[in-house]
Design an enzyme around this catalytic site. Structure first.
Site, short mmCIF file in Angstrom:
data_model
loop_
_atom_site.label_atom_id
_atom_site.label_comp_id
_atom_site.label_asym_id
_atom_site.label_seq_id
_atom_site.Cartn_x
_atom_site.Cartn_y
_atom_site.Cartn_z
N HIS A 76 39.01 39.83 46.13
CA HIS A 76 38.38 39.45 47.39
C HIS A 76 37.69 40.62 48.09
O HIS A 76 36.97 40.42 49.07
CB HIS A 76 39.40 38.78 48.33
CG HIS A 76 40.28 39.74 49.06
ND1 HIS A 76 41.58 40.01 48.68
CD2 HIS A 76 40.06 40.51 50.16
CE1 HIS A 76 42.11 40.88 49.51
NE2 HIS A 76 41.21 41.20 50.41
N ASP A 124 43.79 36.92 42.52
CA ASP A 124 43.07 37.89 43.34
C ASP A 124 43.22 39.29 42.73
O ASP A 124 44.01 40.11 43.18
CB ASP A 124 43.61 37.87 44.77
CG ASP A 124 42.74 38.67 45.74
OD1 ASP A 124 41.66 39.13 45.33
OD2 ASP A 124 43.15 38.82 46.91
N GLY A 219 42.18 46.33 55.61
CA GLY A 219 41.79 47.64 55.12
C GLY A 219 42.70 48.14 54.01
O GLY A 219 42.40 49.10 53.32
N SER A 221 43.73 46.01 51.58
CA SER A 221 43.50 45.12 50.44
C SER A 221 43.17 45.90 49.17
O SER A 221 42.44 46.89 49.19
CB SER A 221 42.35 44.17 50.74
OG SER A 221 42.79 43.05 51.45
N GLY A 222 43.71 45.40 48.06
CA GLY A 222 43.46 46.03 46.77
C GLY A 222 44.39 47.16 46.45
O GLY A 222 44.46 47.61 45.31
#
Length: 599
Positions: A76, A124, A219, A221-222
């Site tokens: 995402h 995701d 911020g 994410s990932g």
């Protein structure tokens, strides 16, 4: 409303040459990480796999370094960004300060999971290929990834890192130092009850305080969720989404890394990441959770005191071969077959001989014996086409025998694959089996005769006499088979009792022949096609029993043979089994009726 988190080693010696070690050797080591309790600012170098993904100089997502060329992150994070718009920054500590240990690279390739669902955030996950390889040191090194079968029970303590907001709508203050937070795992059943049944899939995991106050945020994410086991840090999750940040009863939701080993290895075909299975201690309290709409657990829980069934060798439940000839194999017919791949290309065959070892020919590694260059694929039928039962496993070590003739290789796998009807170890002859002349045996491998799909081929042959030469004790001879280079490393196998036994490792036959008694049959590194005094053409292989000492020293304990009464016996069909039992019962009944009639 669910909110995407669009952003919330010690033995690695500086300047190790890239690719000198398998990722399983170097991953998950953080020499500068001394944290044992929760905190705010991370120590510089504490999380050397942490990556900052930036566009136009601004951080937008996190990621984790998984080898010298690849970064793992969330799908995402890339609703519209292309690879050319993104740079990856490794060795970063404070975003708004100097970072002398920083290494940066453009992104040459962006791979978003093809089944990523933008509505549910299932799958995701994404991979980024760096245009420039990084150099490992104390500040930049890869994390290990959770292998399939990893267990993360409720309350398992994990760590999440990133440069995201410190609360909903509250950005990290300058100099924007890397943050860390310790959060417990929340079981998926509990998480489904909190978020709504159907919103959390098996591809996700949850972590956070149910009371709120600690969480990842926008911020982050990932970025990675990691846990420590036996001195190594293992990434179990990827920051994905949540309702707000650190809200009570809404833990953060993460992509479950252990579900994607096969997908990751399909994209990264060389120098693959290191995988380790994380095992939670204690019992899984999440199994007792229930709520409206949540299906009850229907599987029977095995008592902790129950001893698991031992692994046996030579078990091929789906093998129904009864005749001869050469043909294409069916799925599961030879469940120990392994495809040895270098840089994504099949090079040789091999066989699974224990839960973590594959046997092949030493000749296969003349170009490279570097473990990180190789991958083993188990459960594969077709080199081209769908293989729903296959598992790709990284190689952590390659050991070659050092005899004067044909030599063998043993590959140590990065983790134990889950055994099934399609993945099983074969028994290896170590001098405890007798292969009689005219016994029917088989070989298998991938060659040009496999059609457009390059389906696994099977070759029927019979054991032949090797003559009276002194080398015949270490050799086994068969009728001629049309083997090719890509068949090398595969098995010559015979069924003894209920078990398939590997008698030799295949090497490629040359066209030479000898019109006299057979001599020096194992002096060459290739299998010789010899002509005995009876004018019958044979192929000569070195027995696996010749390598008994080497195999026992390298592999250790081999699985035992499947017993005659075990489930390892080949099964034609369930219906056939029932019919056979019924026939026996009818015969017994007829016998007793006859007795009564006689009386």
């Amino acid at each position: 409303m669910a909110m995407l988190r669009t952003l919330c080693v010690a033995f690695i010696i500086s300047l190790i040459a890239n690719g000198c070690y398998s990722q399983s050797d170097v991953c998950g080591i953080a020499s500068l990480n001394t944290k044992i309790v929760g905190g705010q600012n991370a120590n510089n170098g504490a999380w050397p796999w942490q990556v900052s993904l930036q566009t136009s100089g601004s951080h937008f997502c996190g990621g984790s370094l998984i080898n010298s060329n690849w970064v793992l992150t969330a799908a995402h994070c890339f609703p519209s960004y292309t690879a050319s718009q993104v740079t990856a920054h490794m060795g970063m500590y404070a975003l708004k300060s100097t970072n002398p240990n920083q290494q940066s690279s453009f992104i040459s390739r962006l791979i978003v999971h093809s089944s990523y669902n933008t509505a549910t955030h299932d799958n995701d996950i994404a991979l980024l290929q760096l245009s420039t390889s990084v150099t490992f040191n104390s500040y930049v090194s890869p994390v290990c990834l959770a292998a399939p079968g990893s267990t993360f029970y409720s309350d398992t303590q994990t760590w999440v890192t990133g440069w995201g907001d410190t609360a909903t709508g509250v950005p990290l203050s300058n100099p924007k130092t890397l943050q860390e937070v310790q959060v417990p795992v929340v079981g998926n059943r509990k998480c489904k009850c909190l978020y709504g049944v159907g919103s959390i899939t098996d591809n996700m995991m949850c972590a956070g305080l149910l009371a709120g106050g600690k969480d990842s945020c926008q911020g982050d994410s990932g970025g990675p969720l990691v846990v420590k086991q036996n001195g190594r840090w293992i990434q179990g999750g990827i920051v994905s989404f949540g309702t707000g940040c650190a809200q009570a009863n809404y833990p953060g939701v993460y992509s479950r890394v252990s579900m994607y080993q096969n997908w990751i290895n399909q994209q990264i075909t060389s120098n693959q990441p290191g995988y380790y299975a994380f095992s939670s201690s204690g019992t899984d309290s999440d199994l007792s959770v229930s709520c409206t709409g949540l299906p009850a657990i229907t599987t029977t829980t095995v008592p902790p005191t129950t001893t698991p069934a031992p692994v046996v060798c030579g078990n091929a439940n789906l093998n129904t071969i009864t005749g001869g000839g050469n043909s294409l194999a069916s799925a599961g017919a030879w469940p120990w077959m392994a495809s040895l791949r270098r840089n994504g290309t099949h090079i040789c065959g091999g066989t699974l001989v224990s839960e973590k070892h594959v046997l092949s020919s030493a000749d296969c590694f003349s170009s490279s014996s570097n473990a990180s260059d190789w991958t083993v694929v188990l459960g594969r039928l077709k080199q081209n086409g769908s293989n729903p039962y296959e598992v790709s496993v990284n190689v952590t070590n390659i050991t070659l025998s050092t005899g004067s003739g044909n030599n063998v290789a043993v590959l140590l796998l990065g983790f134990k694959p889950t055994l099934s009807n399609y993945i099983q170890p074969v028994c290896v002859d170590q001098g405890d089996n007798s292969f009689t002349v005219n016994a029917q045996c088989w070989a298998s491998g991938w060659g040009s005769g496999g059609g457009a799909d390059q389906t696994l081929q099977q070759f029927n042959t019979t054991i032949q006499s090797c003559g009276n030469s002194s080398s015949s004790n270490s050799s086994i001879c068969t009728g001629v088979m049309a083997l090719e280079q890509t068949n090398k490393g595969g098995p010559l196998m015979c069924k003894i009792g209920q078990s398939w036994v590997q008698a030799a490792v295949l090497t490629v036959a040359n066209t030479s022949s000898i019109n006299s008694s057979i001599t020096n049959s194992t002096s060459s590194n290739t299998t010789k096609t010899l002509r005995a005094t009876t004018d019958s053409t044979v192929q000569v292989y070195t027995k696996t029993a010749s390598f008994s000492s080497f195999l026992q020293a390298t592999v250790g304990t081999f699985p035992s043979k499947a017993s005659n009464v075990s489930a390892a016996s080949p099964v034609v069909s369930t219906a056939t089994s029932f019919i056979s039992v019924a026939n026996v019962l009818l015969l017994q009944l007829s016998f007793f009726i006859g007795l009564f009639a006689w009386e």
